[in-house]
Design a protein around this motif. Structure first.
Motif, short mmCIF file in Angstrom:
data_model
loop_
_atom_site.label_atom_id
_atom_site.label_comp_id
_atom_site.label_asym_id
_atom_site.label_seq_id
_atom_site.Cartn_x
_atom_site.Cartn_y
_atom_site.Cartn_z
N MET B 115 0.87 -1.29 0.74
CA MET B 115 0.08 0.30 -0.16
C MET B 115 0.99 1.39 0.60
SD MET B 115 -3.43 -0.57 2.74
CE MET B 115 -3.52 0.72 2.54
N SER B 119 0.56 3.46 -3.26
CA SER B 119 -0.89 4.48 -2.93
C SER B 119 -0.72 5.48 -3.45
CB SER B 119 -0.83 4.81 -1.72
OG SER B 119 0.35 5.68 -1.07
N ASP B 120 -1.02 6.27 -4.01
CA ASP B 120 -1.52 7.80 -5.18
C ASP B 120 -0.59 8.53 -4.28
OD1 ASP B 120 -3.69 6.74 -6.20
OD2 ASP B 120 -5.26 8.12 -5.83
N THR B 121 -0.06 8.64 -2.75
CA THR B 121 0.63 9.27 -3.02
C THR B 121 2.20 9.03 -2.21
OG1 THR B 121 -0.15 9.48 -0.62
CG2 THR B 121 -0.88 11.76 -1.81
N LYS B 137 -2.84 5.81 -11.60
CA LYS B 137 -3.63 5.18 -10.51
C LYS B 137 -3.07 3.77 -10.84
CE LYS B 137 -7.27 5.40 -7.98
NZ LYS B 137 -7.08 5.55 -7.25
N ILE B 139 -3.60 2.12 -6.96
CA ILE B 139 -4.11 1.49 -5.69
C ILE B 139 -5.60 1.40 -5.87
CG2 ILE B 139 -4.24 2.80 -4.35
CD1 ILE B 139 -2.81 1.60 -2.36
N ASN B 140 -6.39 0.45 -5.30
CA ASN B 140 -8.02 0.44 -5.47
C ASN B 140 -7.95 0.29 -6.47
OD1 ASN B 140 -8.18 1.17 -2.56
ND2 ASN B 140 -8.15 3.86 -3.73
N GLN B 218 -9.17 -6.32 0.68
CA GLN B 218 -9.26 -5.42 0.82
C GLN B 218 -9.03 -3.58 1.16
OE1 GLN B 218 -10.56 -6.18 5.47
NE2 GLN B 218 -12.52 -6.30 5.20
N ARG B 219 -7.49 -4.49 1.50
CA ARG B 219 -7.18 -2.99 1.37
C ARG B 219 -6.05 -2.18 -0.15
NH1 ARG B 219 -6.33 -2.39 7.25
NH2 ARG B 219 -9.19 -3.63 7.07
N GLY B 222 -9.57 -1.42 -2.49
CA GLY B 222 -10.40 -0.49 -1.68
C GLY B 222 -11.63 -1.55 -1.16
#
Lengths: 404, 276
Positions: B115, B119-121, B137, B139-140, B218-219, B222
């Motif tokens: 993660m 992740s985006d950041t 993009k 994650i999720n 889940q993680r 998302g």
């Protein structure tokens, strides 16, 4: 006239603070005396995670103080959701003397006869509880539960990313400007409630129609949602990964310590309020010790330690009026302008199933199943072809061997 | 030692007790819950609910993700295991240890670190932005879920394939060369068939957990596209409906058994049955 009332009130407040302060000195004497015969026994406490001052971050270790005064050994375990706690209690594997569920869960526990009536003669500090938190809907005669914490849900947003004009209502979570930056609850009750409040539907409605409308609203929201979250909300909001989330006000205070760009509001359409109260399950083996523990939690000193550590609103008069309380009059957890609030009520199992069915379908919405069908289909086809090829090859080989 | 001697009984006793308590009893309970309702009466409603559009689709998607992850793991692990098995024995030990190393950490921790990476950041995106490519993009998305599963389950594929390869009789390969087979044929007709048992057990060990995982989706996903493990988890934990949850688990078990049966057919077709 108003001024006189205000003066009167402040005098009363000051007086009552004085009275409770003077009562404070003999607090633990009572406990010491009452617990003497119980020395060496064990008390099983089952509480939410991170829901008691435990000696971290400079707070006192509440359980250790209790053990020291009484000589009763505390066996402390934690859970993450009311439903976890319920499942554990229902399955009956272990016995607990103390549980701290939320309102609607207490209603269910009372209804299913899983908690017992308290003997308030062992809980003299119950008088510290503010009147507004007595006789709540889930325990109308105040026989089973003692309030521990009060919380409300609201919307947390990042001031550097969200236009101040857009805040104030639940519709911020449906604002397409912030597509991909919105976090929604990953549990059906709270997630549906955000849609229900926005649509002006009663969160305790049992009409399927109402739930269908809320469902369509959530489907509409899904493309905008970055993720459905539980405690991941902390890291995502603190790091700036997401800009908008609905969560508990106490947790917002913790997040804003890390990321000071965060702000919070109670949506104007109304929001959920909950009271977590201490109860004693029927299976408790050490009821008197449990009642003494409840009383101990209500004493001004301990209640203050907990309130400071947990950052939720306290139902305890001595805390709310204490000048040393760092969150006294905090505009977020003790808002001067009371938001419109509603409790969740307990649903029967049919309602819960209906809710979870809709919730599961929501998770499937919006993503195409076509690629899955094609994928599974082609894998199955490949497997069949492979078997046929192998069969043919074998037959050929056998034929060859026969010829030889 | 006689097969039923007292000693052999004594030695196997802990295992039998263990299996009875932790395998048989839970299975019986799953079956019991799957066929009862809240009041404990017999019902087939829970199983019938599997026919609903929602659950059929979640099942199919979970299986599909499992297949993708298994294939990707195989593609990565096979050449890797082949290379390792040809190294000097000492280096082999080090390499195997390096593969095991991430498994010493908790799966949760490894998922959280992914993660942090995607992740985006996160680290990768910050780097991409600094370089001037811009954020991607990750994650999720389904990509992140599959990435997480491949990362977490890859060792389960490498190790059995590697051990099958080290057990391989080198003289068979030499014989093949002596008889005039070229490299391609040796690989296709000797090495792959000989390591087939490793592939099958590796594929099972990757496929089964990736079909039923809930934490990774889940993680990293998302929770936006639910897999079957997540639905089961939420039925047990959030909705207090262990009956439907058990029914889904039961159907999932049957589906996985069918898949394993099919996979085993790949393994046993020439060299006899391979049990996993």
């Amino acid at each position: 006239m108003k001024r006189i009332v205000a003066v009167l009130i402040s005098v009363i407040v000051a007086l009552s603070a004085f009275i409770s302060a003077s009562a404070e000195d003999d607090d633990f004497d009572y406990l010491r005396e009452a617990s003497a015969p119980l020395k060496g026994t064990q008390l099983n406490v089952y509480n939410w995670g991170e829901y008691i001052a435990d000696g971290k971050d400079g707070a006192a270790d509440v359980n250790a103080i209790f053990e020291e005064i009484t000589g009763i050994k505390i066996n402390y375990t934690t859970y993450d959701t009311n439903e976890d706690m319920y499942t554990k209690l229902k399955s009956g594997g272990t016995s607990y003397d103390i549980v701290i569920p939320s309102d609607y869960m207490i209603a269910r526990l009372i209804e299913e006869d899983m908690v017992q009536k308290l003997d308030f003669s062992h809980i003299p500090h119950y008088s510290n509880i503010l009147d507004e938190y007595k006789n709540l809907y889930f325990d109308p005669d105040n026989e089973y539960s003692v309030p521990y914490n009060v919380g409300m849900i609201g919307v947390i947003y990042d001031t550097t990313k969200v236009d101040p004009e857009d805040v104030g209502s639940w519709d911020l979570m449906w604002n397409s400007k912030y597509k991909g930056s919105i976090l929604q609850y990953n549990n059906p009750r709270d997630a549906f409630a955000t849609a229900q409040f926005l649509l002006g539907i009663d969160v305790n409605s049992t009409s399927t129609d109402d739930w269908d409308r809320a469902y369509s609203k959530l489907v509409e929201q899904k493309p905008l949602v970055q993720a459905y979250v539980a405690d991941e909300v902390f890291s995502k909001m603190e790091s700036g990964e997401a800009a908008i989330a609905s969560y508990y006000v106490g947790d917002f205070l913790l997040m804003s310590e890390v990321n000071e760009n965060l702000d919070f509001y109670f949506p104007k359409e109304g929001t959920n309020v909950f009271v977590d109260s201490v109860c004693i399950p029927n299976s408790a083996k050490n009821k008197t010790a449990a009642e003494l523990y409840i009383d101990f939690l209500l004493t001004s000193e301990i209640a203050l330690e907990n309130a400071e550590y947990i950052c939720y609103a306290s139902p305890n008069r001595t805390v709310v009026e204490n000048e040393d309380y760092s969150l006294k009059g905090n505009e977020y957890i003790y808002p001067t302008e009371e938001p419109i609030t509603e409790y969740y009520h307990n649903f029967n199992s049919d309602m819960n199933n209906m809710m979870s069915d809709r919730w599961n379908s929501l998770k499937l919405e919006g993503s195409s199943n076509l690629s899955t069908y094609i994928g599974i289909g082609s894998v199955a086809a490949l497997a069949v072809i492979w078997f046929i090829v192998v069969k043919i090859r074998k037959a050929k080989r056998n034929k060859y061997y026969e010829q030889v | 030692m006689k097969k039923n001697s007292l000693l052999s009984k004594l030695i196997s006793a802990p295992h039998i007790v263990w299996a009875a308590i932790f395998i048989v009893v839970p299975l019986v309970m799953v079956v019991y819950y799957a066929f009862t309702d809240r009041n404990g009466d017999f019902t087939v409603e829970n199983i019938k609910a599997m026919g609903y559009y929602t659950y059929v689709n979640v099942f199919l998607r979970s299986l599909w993700y499992g297949i993708i992850v298994t294939v990707i793991c195989l593609v990565i692990a096979y050449p890797f295991a082949y290379v390792i098995s040809n190294l000097a024995p000492k280096t082999q030990g080090t390499m195997v240890m390096l593969i095991m190393l991430p498994m010493w950490m908790s799966l949760l921790l490894r998922t959280y670190s992914i993660m942090a990476l995607i992740s985006d950041t996160g680290i990768i995106n910050s780097f991409l932005e600094a370089v001037g490519i811009g954020r991607i993009k990750m994650i999720n998305t389904p990509f992140a879920v599959i990435l997480g599963m491949v990362y977490d389950f890859l060792p389960f594929m490498i190790l059995p394939v590697y051990s099958a390869m080290t057990k391989m009789d080198v003289s068979l390969i030499e014989t093949a060369y002596d008889l005039g087979a070229n490299k391609r044929n040796v690989f296709l007709k000797v090495i792959i068939p000989l390591s087939r048992s490793g592939i099958v057990s590796g594929a099972t060990m990757v496929f089964v957990p990736s079909v039923s995982t809930f934490f990774i989706s889940q993680r990293l996903g998302g929770s936006k596209t639910a897999l079957i493990g997540e639905i089961i988890e939420s039925l047990f934990v959030k909705n207090n409906n262990p009956h439907l949850g058990s029914a889904i688990s039961l159907v999932l078990m049957v589906l996985i058994l069918i898949c394993m049966f099919v996979m085993n057919r790949f393994g046993d077709e020439e060299e006899g049955a391979v049990m996993i």
